[in-house]
Design an enzyme around this catalytic site. Structure first.
Site, PDB file in Angstrom:
ATOM      1  N   GLU A  38       1.182  -0.971  -0.208  1.00  0.00           N
ATOM      2  CA  GLU A  38       0.263  -0.219   0.167  1.00  0.00           C
ATOM      3  C   GLU A  38       0.817   0.808  -0.050  1.00  0.00           C
ATOM      4  O   GLU A  38       0.357   1.973   1.094  1.00  0.00           O
ATOM      5  CB  GLU A  38      -1.074   0.453   1.250  1.00  0.00           C
ATOM      6  CG  GLU A  38       0.198   0.049   2.773  1.00  0.00           C
ATOM      7  CD  GLU A  38       0.063  -1.350   3.605  1.00  0.00           C
ATOM      8  OE1 GLU A  38       0.323  -1.504   4.095  1.00  0.00           O
ATOM      9  OE2 GLU A  38       0.237  -2.246   2.427  1.00  0.00           O
ATOM     10  N   ASN A  39       1.813   0.757  -0.777  1.00  0.00           N
ATOM     11  CA  ASN A  39       2.685   3.011  -0.522  1.00  0.00           C
ATOM     12  C   ASN A  39       1.687   3.714  -1.241  1.00  0.00           C
ATOM     13  O   ASN A  39       1.249   3.652  -2.547  1.00  0.00           O
ATOM     14  CB  ASN A  39       4.248   2.715  -1.052  1.00  0.00           C
ATOM     15  CG  ASN A  39       4.543   1.269  -1.211  1.00  0.00           C
ATOM     16  OD1 ASN A  39       5.558   1.123  -0.315  1.00  0.00           O
ATOM     17  ND2 ASN A  39       4.774  -0.126  -2.857  1.00  0.00           N
TER      18      ASN A  39
ATOM     19  N   GLU B 165      -5.922  -2.353  -0.675  1.00  0.00           N
ATOM     20  CA  GLU B 165      -4.906  -1.317  -0.842  1.00  0.00           C
ATOM     21  C   GLU B 165      -4.975   0.055  -0.477  1.00  0.00           C
ATOM     22  O   GLU B 165      -4.447   0.702   0.133  1.00  0.00           O
ATOM     23  CB  GLU B 165      -3.949  -1.491  -2.055  1.00  0.00           C
ATOM     24  CG  GLU B 165      -3.085  -2.892  -2.436  1.00  0.00           C
ATOM     25  CD  GLU B 165      -3.021  -3.534  -1.251  1.00  0.00           C
ATOM     26  OE1 GLU B 165      -1.682  -2.672  -0.495  1.00  0.00           O
ATOM     27  OE2 GLU B 165      -2.638  -4.694  -0.945  1.00  0.00           O
TER      28      GLU B 165
ATOM     29  N   HIS C  90      -6.353   1.590   2.396  1.00  0.00           N
ATOM     30  CA  HIS C  90      -5.140   1.867   3.801  1.00  0.00           C
ATOM     31  C   HIS C  90      -4.791   2.692   3.386  1.00  0.00           C
ATOM     32  O   HIS C  90      -3.791   3.234   4.477  1.00  0.00           O
ATOM     33  CB  HIS C  90      -3.460   0.664   2.974  1.00  0.00           C
ATOM     34  CG  HIS C  90      -3.671  -0.654   3.558  1.00  0.00           C
ATOM     35  ND1 HIS C  90      -3.185  -0.835   4.714  1.00  0.00           N
ATOM     36  CD2 HIS C  90      -3.765  -1.747   3.181  1.00  0.00           C
ATOM     37  CE1 HIS C  90      -3.400  -2.298   5.506  1.00  0.00           C
ATOM     38  NE2 HIS C  90      -3.135  -2.757   4.342  1.00  0.00           N
TER      39      HIS C  90
END
Length: 858
Positions: A260-261, A294, A297
């Site tokens: 999840e950058n 993701e 997040h």
């Protein structure tokens, strides 16, 4: 790794970093500055550094007088001659390191002749790429510049601000300033990517997908999934997307499923290169679900971050829970509620072990945290959140989410902070309920007895901890169980919500004629019934929702494996569901049959078992056939594959196998099978396939790798389905060659060790290749190898596993090895007992014309 934590009175404020990346030599040189704030006078700055050579360090321009590395704590201590006073200071650094082969830190990835560099920093691997304060609580802003080959695209958390051609085939790319995030979320990659066109959300967020060359057209579905999920999440959280863009990046090599950058979400390529024309319904669902997880997040984990890895569950459970809510809401045609309930199963299985862990448990180190990325953390946590939401109501839950996110945005928080927000929004003591569930390992078995009264039914409830091992003694643990009881009341179905928080309880259900104590399948608890409850419920099974029928069957199967019911009782319930048309319930039956085939079927019961599978699944085959029709529902498209596998693989139906081979030959010749039946076609054809067919699959897999990641994946998975002993032996060896990527090897080993025809050879190969494949790989892969071995149910092999794992145990596998050892011991005992029970049930069934009807009481 020890429990070393950095001091709190020196903190990063801003990083300004530059990396010189050489993908020909797989090397990295870096320089940059970290703006620090110290609360006390310091003469030494300690920060994380691992596998790096720090060649220069200056604090406010003064050079370091010494650098001391501590391998155990993964730190570097920088000493300076003069003490600096409290305030804001600048630490300038230069360092060098490699672009690693292992899939952690700053690592290398290849596809043919293509070369990529990418980052994977969770949980604590940013320290392998640059010196930093590598703990979640040390949030900072970020600036990044990359020097790289001009031919390669560069992607990072923030948009590109400037690019300058340096000549000689080199380019310097500088990215915009990144808002406050933790080091494990900082990300960048360079490689020969191509991108989809940009799509923009309603609120103006640019979104695109980056994938290896030749795959961009296949990324359009994933791109649009990100747009839809992001828009839903902005509404749900009432907070605009906190970052500037969404780039979803498909990497040829990636340890996990996705990461999840913020602004630069990384994925396995198969999750992004899912063309609607070539991907199955199951693949499209997986793509959407993972994207929604993701993106959740971005708020839960990125905007508000846990203080320490003890609360990693808070990140992952919530992303699982709300991400699946988004998927369910945006794709009603999938009936996704059933998929969510089905996800509880793997969490139940792990949580029924004595060696399980609580959802929230102290992580003394990053190694310990890495072992916690499991079904308890993700899926039990999701199940508990869902259970709480169902108890307090969706509106109150969502309001609590909004309170929490707004209160701690761009900061760090703990689980208690979230529970307090739910307390406020609901007016209930959510903290008291939640803490009991997240801080205790295991889950309850709620025993249900019934007394019929003039006014309805009176339930008599009890609870104790549920163990998979029947030899485990009862504990004194008790949970506040938020029961949702559905029951028939005249012509209607009513609900009663009860908090069962003691050892025993009585509940009155007015006008009730039957009851089911896990409404919607939302409860994270097992149930057992007395005979009268079963008799009442058996008349009303058709009135249960599909997800409730799934949960009822899953529960009965769990009781059977814990010696609280028999195989015959489970087969009775399946017989009662004969004619069942629901996709998820049929898949659960298929999973039960697959387990029995792998662990309980013996030569003398093979024919009877195959006949049972035929009886349950042949009617669906006659209705569905092989060919996907234009008016098929999503359920029918997905269900067809299950039916073909059951008949072709488990029942060994000659007509299905013959047709599968004909269609597989056509598929390999260019007449592609429909994506919803392609995997079943290839898998069933492989069952009687010879070495020549194996060679064709391998050649087609290599070719598909260039243009179709989904086709490559289905061909690779089908290599496990060959039953010819020579082919099994060959594939077991090929697994440990360049034919299979590191990211895929452990998954295939898991599959092989679960199959009767392959487990002996696959186990031998795994033992022979444990060094270096299982010892030097990344944490998730390493844990999969260990867990895979716990599927070896024959007593001789199970004993081998226990001895082998004891000799191979390392500190980073302590918990996983203990769980695998417990699993395999229980499995071996179950296999022997349940083989006898299956034989008895099939023998009685043969005399009566079907599986013996038996009682399903717990």
């Amino acid at each position: 790794m020890n429990d070393f934590r950095l001091r709190r009175d020196v903190r990063p404020v801003h990083y300004e970093l530059h990396f010189e990346l050489d993908l020909e030599r797989w090397s990295s040189r870096g320089d940059g500055t970290i703006t620090l704030r110290n609360d006390a006078p310091v003469r030494e700055v300690v920060l994380h550094s691992l596998d790096l050579d720090i060649t220069r360090a200056l604090l406010d321009g003064a050079a370091s007088t010494g650098i001391a590395y501590d391998i155990e704590s993964q730190t570097a201590a920088l000493s300076f001659a003069a003490e600096v006073e409290p305030g804001v200071h600048t630490l300038a650094l230069e360092w060098s390191g490699e672009i690693r082969e292992a899939l952690r830190g700053l690592y290398r990835s290849t596809r043919g002749e293509e070369r990529y560099a990418a980052t994977q920093f969770e949980a604590a691997d940013a320290r392998r790429a640059f010196p930093c304060f590598d703990e979640p609580e040390f949030k900072a802003t970020w600036g990044l510049t990359l020097t790289h080959a001009t031919a390669l695209a560069a992607v990072a958390n923030a948009p590109i601000a400037t690019q300058r051609d340096l000549g000689g085939g080199r380019t310097r790319t500088t990215f915009a300033r990144m808002p406050k995030i933790s080091s494990y979320l900082f990300a960048f990659t360079v490689g020969p990517y191509e991108a989809t066109p940009v799509a923009t959300t309603r609120t103006g967020v640019p979104t695109r997908v980056w994938v290896p060359p030749g795959l961009a057209r296949s990324g359009l579905y994933a791109r649009d999934a990100h747009v839809a999920a992001l828009e839903w999440l902005e509404d749900y959280t009432a907070i605009p997307y906190p970052y500037t863009k969404v780039d979803a990046i498909g990497l040829p090599d990636f340890e996990a499923g996705a990461m999840e950058n913020p602004g630069a979400i990384t994925y396995r390529t198969t999750y992004l290169a899912a063309d609607e024309k070539t991907a199955s319904i199951a693949q499209l669902k997986a793509t959407f679900s993972v994207a929604a997880h993701e993106l959740t997040h971005m708020w839960w984990g990125d905007l508000v971050t846990m203080k320490w890895w003890t609360d990693i569950w808070l990140n992952e459970s919530f992303a699982s829970f709300v991400g699946e809510k988004a998927t369910k809401a945006l794709h009603p045609e999938w009936g996704y509620e059933r998929d969510i309930v089905a996800q509880n199963t793997s969490a139940f299985n792990l949580d029924s072990l004595a060696s399980t862990h609580a959802i929230s448990v102290e992580a003394k180190s990053a190694d310990e945290a890495s072992e916690r990325f499991d079904a308890v953390t993700y899926l039990k946590g999701q199940g508990v959140l869902r259970m709480i939401e169902n108890f307090i109501g969706e509106d109150a839950f969502r309001e609590g989410v909004r309170l929490y996110l707004d209160r701690y945005r761009e900061g760090n928080a703990e689980a208690e902070d979230f529970w307090r927000a739910l307390d406020e929004s609901s007016g209930r003591d959510v903290s008291g309920i939640a803490n009991a569930w997240i801080k205790e390992p295991g889950h309850p078995l709620v025993s249900c007895g019934v007394l019929e009264t003039d006014g309805g039914l009176e339930l008599r409830l009890g609870q104790q901890r549920f163990f998979a091992d029947p030899g485990r003694a009862a504990t004194t643990q008790r949970w506040p169980v938020p029961l949702v009881i559905r029951y028939g009341a005249g012509d209607t179905i009513a609900e009663q919500r009860v908090l069962f928080d003691g050892e025993a309880m009585t509940v009155s259900l007015p006008r009730a004629s039957w009851y089911y104590p896990n409404g919607g399948g939302t409860g994270f608890y097992r149930t057992s019934f007395d005979d009268r409850s079963i008799a009442l419920l058996s008349r009303a099974i058709s009135q249960l929702a599909p997800e409730e029928r799934f949960a009822l069957l899953d529960n009965a199967w769990a009781l059977s494996r814990a010696s609280k019911a028999t195989v015959g009782q489970v087969l009775e319930l399946i017989s009662g569901l004969e004619g069942e048309d629901d996709r998820a319930v049929l898949q659960q039956i298929a999973d039960i049959f697959s387990w029995l085939s792998a662990h309980a079927v013996r030569p003398d019961t093979e024919a009877g078992f195959r006949a049972l599978v035929e009886r349950i699944f042949r009617p669906q085959y006659q209705r569905l056939g092989w060919d996907v029709r234009p008016d098929d529902s999503a359920d029918e498209r997905e269900k067809r594959s299950t039916v073909l596998f059951m008949l072709g693989s488990l029942a060994a139906a000659a007509d299905v196998r013959k047709e599968a081979r004909r269609r597989a030959d056509a598929h390999l010749a260019g007449q592609r099978a429909h994506p919803d039946v392609a995997r079943a076609t290839l898998g069933v054809a492989a069952a009687e396939g010879e070495a020549a067919l194996y060679d064709r699959y391998v050649a087609a897999m290599k070719e598909a790798a260039k243009t179709d990641a989904v086709e490559e994946s289905r061909l690779r998975a089908s290599l496990t389905d060959f039953e010819d002993p020579q082919v099994v032996r060959r594939f077991s060896a090929d697994l440990y060659t360049d034919l299979i990527r590191d990211q895929d090897r452990s998954l295939l080993v898991q599959r092989l060790l679960a199959l009767r025809h392959a487990r002996e050879e696959a186990w031998k190969a795994l033992k022979d290749h444990w060094e270096p494949f299982a010892t030097t790989t990344d944490p998730a892969n390493k844990q999969r190898y260990v867990t895979a071995a716990s599927q070896l149910s024959p007593r001789r092999l199970a004993d081998e596993v226990v001895t082998f794992l004891a000799s191979k145990q390392t500190p980073d596998l302590k918990e996983t090895a203990a769980q695998a050892t417990e699993r395999v011991r229980i499995l071996a005992a179950n296999a022997e007992r349940m083989a006898r029970e299956l034989g008895e049930a099939l023998s009685k069934g043969a005399r009566s014309g079907q599986a013996e009807p038996a009682r399903t009481s717990g």
